[in-house]
Design a protein around this motif. Structure first.
Motif, mmCIF file in Angstrom:
data_model
loop_
_atom_site.group_PDB
_atom_site.id
_atom_site.type_symbol
_atom_site.label_atom_id
_atom_site.label_comp_id
_atom_site.label_asym_id
_atom_site.label_seq_id
_atom_site.Cartn_x
_atom_site.Cartn_y
_atom_site.Cartn_z
ATOM 1 N N GLY A 15 37.910 47.285 46.349
ATOM 2 C CA GLY A 15 38.594 48.425 45.729
ATOM 3 C C GLY A 15 38.119 49.756 46.264
ATOM 4 N N ARG A 37 38.498 39.159 45.430
ATOM 5 C CA ARG A 37 39.339 37.976 45.186
ATOM 6 C C ARG A 37 40.298 37.740 46.341
ATOM 7 N N ARG A 41 40.838 40.487 52.952
ATOM 8 C CA ARG A 41 40.390 41.879 52.796
ATOM 9 C C ARG A 41 38.858 41.942 52.731
ATOM 10 N N GLY A 61 36.287 35.228 44.635
ATOM 11 C CA GLY A 61 36.485 34.667 43.299
ATOM 12 C C GLY A 61 37.355 35.560 42.434
ATOM 13 N N LEU A 63 37.856 36.877 38.856
ATOM 14 C CA LEU A 63 36.977 37.035 37.686
ATOM 15 C C LEU A 63 37.636 36.653 36.365
ATOM 16 N N THR A 64 38.931 36.384 36.385
ATOM 17 C CA THR A 64 39.558 35.939 35.128
ATOM 18 C C THR A 64 39.301 34.444 34.889
ATOM 19 N N CYS A 89 31.808 46.351 39.185
ATOM 20 C CA CYS A 89 32.730 47.434 39.559
ATOM 21 C C CYS A 89 34.202 47.013 39.422
ATOM 22 N N ALA A 90 34.486 45.717 39.462
ATOM 23 C CA ALA A 90 35.893 45.282 39.373
ATOM 24 C C ALA A 90 36.488 45.758 38.048
ATOM 25 N N GLY A 91 37.735 46.129 38.081
ATOM 26 C CA GLY A 91 38.379 46.568 36.850
ATOM 27 C C GLY A 91 39.880 46.635 37.023
ATOM 28 N N LEU A 139 30.284 49.702 35.451
ATOM 29 C CA LEU A 139 31.232 50.790 35.646
ATOM 30 C C LEU A 139 32.124 50.888 34.423
ATOM 31 N N SER A 141 33.999 54.174 31.958
ATOM 32 C CA SER A 141 35.003 55.211 32.155
ATOM 33 C C SER A 141 34.779 56.287 31.095
ATOM 34 N N ARG A 185 35.466 59.758 35.833
ATOM 35 C CA ARG A 185 36.754 60.265 35.353
ATOM 36 C C ARG A 185 37.795 59.828 36.386
HETATM 37 N N1 LIG Z 1 39.975 54.978 39.666
HETATM 38 C C1 LIG Z 1 39.788 55.580 38.490
HETATM 39 O O1 LIG Z 1 40.519 56.536 38.130
HETATM 40 C C2 LIG Z 1 38.676 55.137 37.591
HETATM 41 C C3 LIG Z 1 38.274 56.007 36.556
HETATM 42 C C4 LIG Z 1 37.271 55.594 35.700
HETATM 43 C C5 LIG Z 1 36.679 54.367 35.858
HETATM 44 N N2 LIG Z 1 37.085 53.539 36.859
HETATM 45 C C6 LIG Z 1 36.444 52.220 36.958
HETATM 46 O O2 LIG Z 1 35.853 52.071 38.235
HETATM 47 C C7 LIG Z 1 35.883 50.699 38.631
HETATM 48 C C8 LIG Z 1 36.436 50.586 40.040
HETATM 49 O O3 LIG Z 1 37.739 51.135 40.043
HETATM 50 P P1 LIG Z 1 38.509 51.518 41.396
HETATM 51 O O4 LIG Z 1 39.085 52.853 41.184
HETATM 52 O O5 LIG Z 1 37.686 51.234 42.586
HETATM 53 O O6 LIG Z 1 39.711 50.464 41.287
HETATM 54 P P2 LIG Z 1 40.440 49.614 42.435
HETATM 55 O O7 LIG Z 1 40.508 50.399 43.683
HETATM 56 O O8 LIG Z 1 41.699 49.117 41.825
HETATM 57 O O9 LIG Z 1 39.414 48.404 42.611
HETATM 58 C C9 LIG Z 1 39.216 47.465 41.586
HETATM 59 C C10 LIG Z 1 38.795 46.168 42.229
HETATM 60 O O10 LIG Z 1 38.689 45.156 41.189
HETATM 61 C C11 LIG Z 1 39.298 43.983 41.693
HETATM 62 N N3 LIG Z 1 39.787 43.069 40.665
HETATM 63 C C12 LIG Z 1 40.770 43.276 39.772
HETATM 64 N N4 LIG Z 1 41.014 42.154 39.087
HETATM 65 C C13 LIG Z 1 40.170 41.210 39.560
HETATM 66 C C14 LIG Z 1 39.948 39.839 39.283
HETATM 67 N N5 LIG Z 1 40.674 39.192 38.358
HETATM 68 N N6 LIG Z 1 38.990 39.180 39.968
HETATM 69 C C15 LIG Z 1 38.258 39.814 40.926
HETATM 70 N N7 LIG Z 1 38.420 41.105 41.244
HETATM 71 C C16 LIG Z 1 39.377 41.796 40.575
HETATM 72 C C17 LIG Z 1 40.474 44.501 42.492
HETATM 73 O O11 LIG Z 1 41.012 43.495 43.308
HETATM 74 P P3 LIG Z 1 42.611 43.524 43.646
HETATM 75 O O12 LIG Z 1 42.818 44.713 44.511
HETATM 76 O O13 LIG Z 1 42.817 42.219 44.304
HETATM 77 O O14 LIG Z 1 43.321 43.667 42.338
HETATM 78 C C18 LIG Z 1 39.820 45.647 43.240
HETATM 79 O O15 LIG Z 1 39.156 45.193 44.389
HETATM 80 C C19 LIG Z 1 36.728 49.966 37.569
HETATM 81 O O16 LIG Z 1 35.873 49.276 36.692
HETATM 82 C C20 LIG Z 1 37.444 51.091 36.837
HETATM 83 O O17 LIG Z 1 37.695 50.764 35.487
HETATM 84 C C21 LIG Z 1 38.064 53.898 37.738
#
Ligand SMILES: NC(=O)c1ccc[n+]([C@@H]2O[C@H](COP(=O)([O-])OP(=O)(O)OC[C@H]3O[C@@H](n4cnc5c(N)ncnc54)[C@H](OP(=O)(O)O)[C@@H]3O)[C@@H](O)[C@H]2O)c1
Length: 268
Positions: A15, A37, A41, A61, A63-64, A89-91, A139, A141, A185
């Protein structure tokens, strides 16, 4: 906690924030176990980091899946020898009116954002306790401290992760295993789909670059911080919401009006 020479397991490495974290941690001399997963990539990122001299392994893997957290931790310890730092960090994010949210999406969101991190911690803790050292980074929010309209289940999943982090860090005091809760944020990553990006622009939300968020997470790890909230005035709103929630109610109810067209679009 020292980054150099540490072995770090990162979920969500494919991500926006996870990828930036992997790059910066590798350049500081950490050995990485990336979890993605998407095998293709993940291998691309791992190869890029190896080309720069980083010791990097990839584990794949979803994570669900209930057995995955335990298997990932066992494989990481088996292949890398140890886990010094776990970064959850996944979310995933659900945006829109909760009445429109499919129950299956709520379940998935809680599984990825809350259950999987807790199960990964459960799997890695005996290892860290036996070694009398380790750092767990969750991680969260800003929405994990301020219940945000149109992000109800997402907010709730991060409130739960924050509460878990607080309780566990008190339980682990004196063991050598620390917990760091980091609350970014809005960050410019694929996490926020098009309609959310347009809403954030319309609401003039502050927006961070993933590289800056990654640098703040690393600073929090290096300084053994218990919590790190990113950005002003968000930090202030977190405090205000804890002490005077009715004040924040009126501001957010007004904002919810502006969010309406985007929430309706998201529900279509
Ligand atoms: N971006 C924001 O605005 C923001 C703000 C506050 C907090 N956060 C937190 O920061 C963290 C990282 O966010 P990000 O912005 O980097 O998001 P991102 O670019 O969408 O990355 C999230 C990662 O989690 C992976 N993921 C989702 N579902 C999964 C599963 N079932 N099994 C394994 N991996 C899975 C995604 O894989 P896929 O691509 O395959 O789905 C992706 O690689 C998260 O916890 C998020 O809640 C983000």
């Amino acid at each position: 906690m020292k980054i150099a020479a540490s072995t770090i397991l990162i979920t969500g490495a494919g991500g926006g924030i996870g990828g930036a974290l992997a790059e910066q941690l590798a350049s500081k001399g950490a050995a990485l176990v990336l979890v993605d997963r998407n095998a293709e990539r993940g291998e691309r990122l791992a190869s890029q980091l190896r080309a720069k001299g980083a010791r990097t392994r990839l584990l794949v893997g979803d994570l669900t899946q209930p057995t995955v957290p335990l298997r990932l931790v066992a494989d990481a310890i088996d292949q890398a020898g140890a886990i010094d730092i776990l970064i959850n960090c996944a979310g995933v994010q659900n945006f829109g009116y909760f009445a429109d949210e499919a129950a299956a999406d709520t379940t998935t969101l809680f599984n990825v954002n809350t259950v999987a991190p807790i199960n990964l911690i459960n799997a890695v803790l005996p290892h860290m306790l036996a070694r009398k050292g380790g750092q767990i980074v969750n991680l969260g929010s800003i929405f994990g401290s301020i219940g945000f309209p149109c992000f109800a289940s997402y907010s709730a999943s991060k409130f739960a992760l924050r509460g878990f982090s607080e309780a566990l860090r008190r339980e682990l005091a004196g063991t050598g295993v620390g917990i760091t809760y980091v609350a970014p944020r809005f960050t410019k990553t694929p996490f926020n789909r098009n309609v959310v990006n347009r809403m954030a622009d319309a609401l003039k939300m502050n927006q961070d670059e993933p590289a800056d968020v990654a640098a703040s997470i690393i600073e929090a790890i290096e300084n053994d911080r218990l919590e790190r909230y990113l950005g002003w005035p968000e930090k202030l709103f977190v405090r205000l919401n804890a002490i005077f929630p009715r004040l924040v109610d009126s501001a957010l109810i007004k904002q919810a009006d502006q969010m309406r067209p985007f929430a309706i679009e998201a529900g279509r």
